[in-house]
Every structure is written in C-alpha cells, then in structure tokens.
Design an enzyme around this catalytic site. Structure first.
Site, mmCIF file in Angstrom:
data_model
loop_
_atom_site.group_PDB
_atom_site.id
_atom_site.type_symbol
_atom_site.label_atom_id
_atom_site.label_comp_id
_atom_site.label_asym_id
_atom_site.label_seq_id
_atom_site.Cartn_x
_atom_site.Cartn_y
_atom_site.Cartn_z
ATOM 1 N N GLN A 214 108.186 -62.753 73.587
ATOM 2 C CA GLN A 214 108.306 -64.177 73.886
ATOM 3 C C GLN A 214 107.070 -64.629 74.658
ATOM 4 O O GLN A 214 106.592 -63.929 75.528
ATOM 5 C CB GLN A 214 109.552 -64.335 74.755
ATOM 6 C CG GLN A 214 109.451 -65.312 75.878
ATOM 7 C CD GLN A 214 110.210 -66.561 75.557
ATOM 8 O OE1 GLN A 214 111.085 -66.547 74.702
ATOM 9 N NE2 GLN A 214 109.878 -67.621 76.212
ATOM 10 N N ARG B 16 104.810 -68.356 76.183
ATOM 11 C CA ARG B 16 104.563 -69.801 76.236
ATOM 12 C C ARG B 16 103.216 -70.034 76.888
ATOM 13 O O ARG B 16 103.012 -70.956 77.635
ATOM 14 C CB ARG B 16 105.692 -70.530 76.971
ATOM 15 C CG ARG B 16 106.118 -69.882 78.262
ATOM 16 C CD ARG B 16 107.363 -70.570 78.829
ATOM 17 N NE ARG B 16 108.029 -69.752 79.816
ATOM 18 C CZ ARG B 16 108.093 -70.014 81.109
ATOM 19 N NH1 ARG B 16 107.521 -71.088 81.604
ATOM 20 N NH2 ARG B 16 108.723 -69.215 81.930
ATOM 21 N N ASN B 17 102.279 -69.118 76.600
ATOM 22 C CA ASN B 17 100.972 -69.212 77.228
ATOM 23 C C ASN B 17 99.886 -68.706 76.275
ATOM 24 O O ASN B 17 100.169 -68.069 75.277
ATOM 25 C CB ASN B 17 100.954 -68.360 78.508
ATOM 26 C CG ASN B 17 100.028 -68.930 79.550
ATOM 27 O OD1 ASN B 17 99.127 -69.714 79.242
ATOM 28 N ND2 ASN B 17 100.239 -68.540 80.782
ATOM 29 N N GLY C 253 109.498 -59.131 80.845
ATOM 30 C CA GLY C 253 108.513 -58.879 81.891
ATOM 31 C C GLY C 253 109.039 -59.291 83.251
ATOM 32 O O GLY C 253 110.233 -59.519 83.442
ATOM 33 N N ARG C 254 108.113 -59.403 84.175
ATOM 34 C CA ARG C 254 108.460 -59.839 85.513
ATOM 35 C C ARG C 254 108.821 -61.324 85.470
ATOM 36 O O ARG C 254 108.117 -62.112 84.845
ATOM 37 C CB ARG C 254 107.236 -59.619 86.405
ATOM 38 C CG ARG C 254 107.459 -59.894 87.856
ATOM 39 C CD ARG C 254 106.142 -59.691 88.610
ATOM 40 N NE ARG C 254 106.333 -59.947 90.031
ATOM 41 C CZ ARG C 254 106.364 -61.152 90.564
ATOM 42 N NH1 ARG C 254 106.218 -62.223 89.805
ATOM 43 N NH2 ARG C 254 106.547 -61.293 91.866
ATOM 44 N N ASP C 255 109.912 -61.696 86.098
ATOM 45 C CA ASP C 255 110.321 -63.103 86.219
ATOM 46 C C ASP C 255 110.411 -63.820 84.868
ATOM 47 O O ASP C 255 109.947 -64.948 84.722
ATOM 48 C CB ASP C 255 109.363 -63.848 87.160
ATOM 49 C CG ASP C 255 110.023 -65.106 87.750
ATOM 50 O OD1 ASP C 255 111.267 -65.150 87.841
ATOM 51 O OD2 ASP C 255 109.297 -66.048 88.114
ATOM 52 N N HIS C 256 111.003 -63.179 83.897
ATOM 53 C CA HIS C 256 111.148 -63.762 82.564
ATOM 54 C C HIS C 256 111.920 -65.089 82.650
ATOM 55 O O HIS C 256 113.008 -65.141 83.211
ATOM 56 C CB HIS C 256 111.884 -62.784 81.641
ATOM 57 C CG HIS C 256 111.999 -63.256 80.227
ATOM 58 N ND1 HIS C 256 111.182 -62.793 79.219
ATOM 59 C CD2 HIS C 256 112.813 -64.165 79.652
ATOM 60 C CE1 HIS C 256 111.501 -63.407 78.087
ATOM 61 N NE2 HIS C 256 112.484 -64.246 78.325
ATOM 62 N N ALA C 257 111.351 -66.130 82.058
ATOM 63 C CA ALA C 257 111.989 -67.459 82.004
ATOM 64 C C ALA C 257 112.328 -68.016 83.381
ATOM 65 O O ALA C 257 113.172 -68.882 83.521
ATOM 66 C CB ALA C 257 113.239 -67.447 81.132
#
Ligand SMILES: [Zn+2]
Length: 381
Positions: free
Chosen positions: A189, A191-192, A283-287
C-alpha cells in the site's frame, strides 16, 4: 493458489447486457439519491468485489458489530463500517428502492432494506479509538447525515476511473497474477512518491514471494501531498528501472484514506486479499496520522485476527546508513544517529526538489526525474 475472496466468494454486482439495459431503464423511474465522489467510488468497490463479502451498505446489525467488535455480525473480520448516510428530510421521498446518481447521472440501484439511526461518537470511538474532531477520519464521521441506509447495490454504469490505465478489478488482478504463475503475492500500500526505504521494504518482501502488487491509494488527500499523477509516474519510473516486469504489477485502489491506524490496517489487508494477495506489508504507523496511534499498533492488532486469511509482513522503521552503505533498520545496523539519514517528509521533499549531497542516499534519480517533469507536483489549497 491465490487466496479466496474474504468470506469465500468474490462479489460481482456489475450488471451486463440485457440486465444492464433493463436496470438502466427502470432506474429512470426511481427516486434519485445523489452521492459524493467518495460514496460513488465505494459503490464501485462493492460491486466489483474489492469489499467482498459486502454486497451493499451495511445494516444496523453488521454496523454495530463492526464498531464494537471489529467483526461482522457473523464473526467474519471487518473493521471499517461501509455505510451510506442520508439526511432525515431526504428519506421521505425514497421508497424501497432508489437510483444512486453521481453528478446527476444514475449509475446504480440500491434496494433499501433498512434505515437506521446511530451514535456518531460511538462510531468514532469504536473505529478510530477517539472522538477528537482534530482527527480527519473522526471529523468526517461527526459530519455524517442523520440516517444510515442499508441494502444491496447493483451497478449498471461503471464510473470512469481517474486513471483507467491503472484501474484493475479483483477479477483482472487475479487473472493477471495467475497468468504470471504467481501463487504468492505481496500487496504494498502506498500514498507517496517512493524513496529508497520503500524500495527496500518492497524488495525484502518480494524475496519471499512470487510477485509484488504495488497498490497506491488514489483519492481524497491533504494539501501539500504529492498529486496522484505524480505518485503514479514516480512509481512507474521505479518499476521500469529497478524491477523485473514478471515480478511486479501496479494498479490503483480508489478509496478514501480514513487514517484509522490499526483498524484501517486490517481493512487494507482484507481489500488486498480480495485483489488476490496472499501477503500484505504493514510498516510503522500504517494508515496513522499525527500521534493518534502508537507506532506499532497497526501491527499488534493482527494478533486478534488469526483467521484473517492473509499473512501480514511487519516492517520496523528504516534509515539510510552511510557506514552500512544502504537502507537499514534497527535490527540490521549497529550504528548511531550520526551515520544515519531518516526519510522524513521534509528531507525527502528537499532531496527531490533541490537535490544535494544526500539526495542519492534517499531517492533514485529516475524517480526525481519523473517528479520534476511536473510543473507543480503538489496538491494546492
Ligand atoms: Zn549502519
């Protein structure tokens, strides 16, 4: 074998041929319910099986079970309510069926099985863990209209994707994965614009499976974020230059970000399972957003879902390390902060826009080139 759709059967509520023409004709006589872009996209996702086993908007029993337990009423894992909100005043004109329209054009039929009231604050607390309106997902829930309308949808007009070239339905991705001979696929996933840290995570995951499915989320984002077309061009540049064609596929997911942290991580995994993925990167802090969620809450929640049917792959934070000469994480690099560069937003942005000595440790030159071809790569006010 690719995993079965969530709940066992891939939902298909898209009408074809005669059925489609009949539905279109009948819809012209139904009361119309105009919906937002976000809701229209969600109807597309329901109809094409992205949200299997949902065949429409949730009724009260499922809604309340999802909010309070993170499961549908039948016990199947599901963490984000998929609901249609309507103003009370608008309900009077609707009978037991409505035509959903977007920008004045009817595109789907909704059989209205149930209309119910709900508690916005309980909704927010259950899903987001907070009722703080500074949280953008909470703010959207608090602004929902008075009633929720539930029932199955049937689509007779698919809405044009924002990026048709990158739009694949679960039926398409599953055929494509099978054609490539993949039996295991990891979903990624994003968004970057991709930096070397993303590539490191993607390739580490790819090492253990047959193929990788890069799946950018397209839709509502914040001012100052990279534009969707920039994100796609940047990933395309990375794929062309640093991936084997037979090992990587990219398609978009058109849905809104809820910033629901752990709950949304489970939701994202379910969606990728429906698209044919056997594994999914968390990953770390997903969403996550701001400091609303502890950094690894979106990984820990998977302990509560041993029956999810897709394998999460957990990654810790990563850095570029000058001494190691590449991307590392806390488990693989013994060096300290003085040797490391993090991939913070500002640093990464500067590396792309201004270059500089550290840029090549953060981002591929082809990705920089792809972004710089856009006159204004960011979303404006
Ligand atoms: Zn190191």
């Amino acid at each position: 074998m690719l995993p079965k759709a969530h709940g066992g059967i891939l939902v298909d509520r898209v009408l074809n041929g005669e059925e489609r023409e009949r539905a279109r004709g009948e819809a012209a006589r139904l009361p119309r319910l105009e919906v937002s872009n976000e809701i229209a996209r969600e109807v597309m996702n329901i109809a094409t099986g992205v949200l299997s086993p949902l065949d429409g908007f949730m009724g009260r029993e499922d809604f309340e079970a999802v909010v309070s337990t993170g499961r549908l009423a039948n016990g199947l894992p599901w963490t984000i309510p998929i609901v249609l909100d309507v103003a009370e005043a608008r309900m009077a004109g609707l009978g037991d069926e409505a035509a959903l329209s977007y920008r004045g054009e009817p595109f789907a039929r909704l059989a209205i099985r149930e209309v119910y009231t709900y508690d916005r604050e309980a909704f927010a607390r259950g899903v987001f863990g907070t009722a703080d309106s500074r949280h953008p997902g909470v703010a959207r829930v608090l602004a929902l209209k008075d009633r929720l309308v539930a029932g199955p949808v049937r689509v007779f007009q698919l809405l044009e994707s924002a990026f048709p070239k990158y739009h694949l339905r679960p039926l398409d991705t599953r055929v494509l994965f099978e054609k490539k001979g993949w039996r295991t696929v990891v979903g990624f996933q994003t968004r970057n614009v991709p930096h070397l840290g993303h590539e490191y995570v993607q390739k580490t995951a790819l090492t253990f499976v047959d193929g990788i499915f890069i799946n950018p989320v397209i839709g509502l984002k914040k001012t100052g974020d990279f534009k969707d077309e920039v994100i796609l061009a940047a990933h395309e540049a990375l794929l062309q230059n640093y991936y084997l064609k037979e090992r990587a596929v990219m398609a978009i997911l058109e849905t809104e970000m809820r910033y629901g942290g752990p709950r949304e991580a489970i939701f994202h995994a379910i969606v990728r399972k429906n698209l044919g993925c056997s594994h999914f990167v968390i990953g770390r802090d997903h969403a996550g957003i701001g400091t609303f969620y502890p950094p690894y809450a979106a990984q820990e929640i998977f302990d509560r879902y041993p029956d999810l049917g897709i394998v999460p792959l957990f990654f810790t934070a990563f850095f570029a390390c000058k001494r190691c000469g590449g991307v590392v994480n806390e488990k693989t690099c013994p060096h300290g902060a003085e040797d490391r560069l993090d991939f913070s937003g500002t640093k990464f942005r500067n590396a792309i826009l201004q270059g500089g000595a550290e840029a090549d440790q953060l981002v591929r030159p082809e990705v920089v080139g792809a972004v710089r071809r856009f006159k204004d790569p960011f979303i404006g006010e």
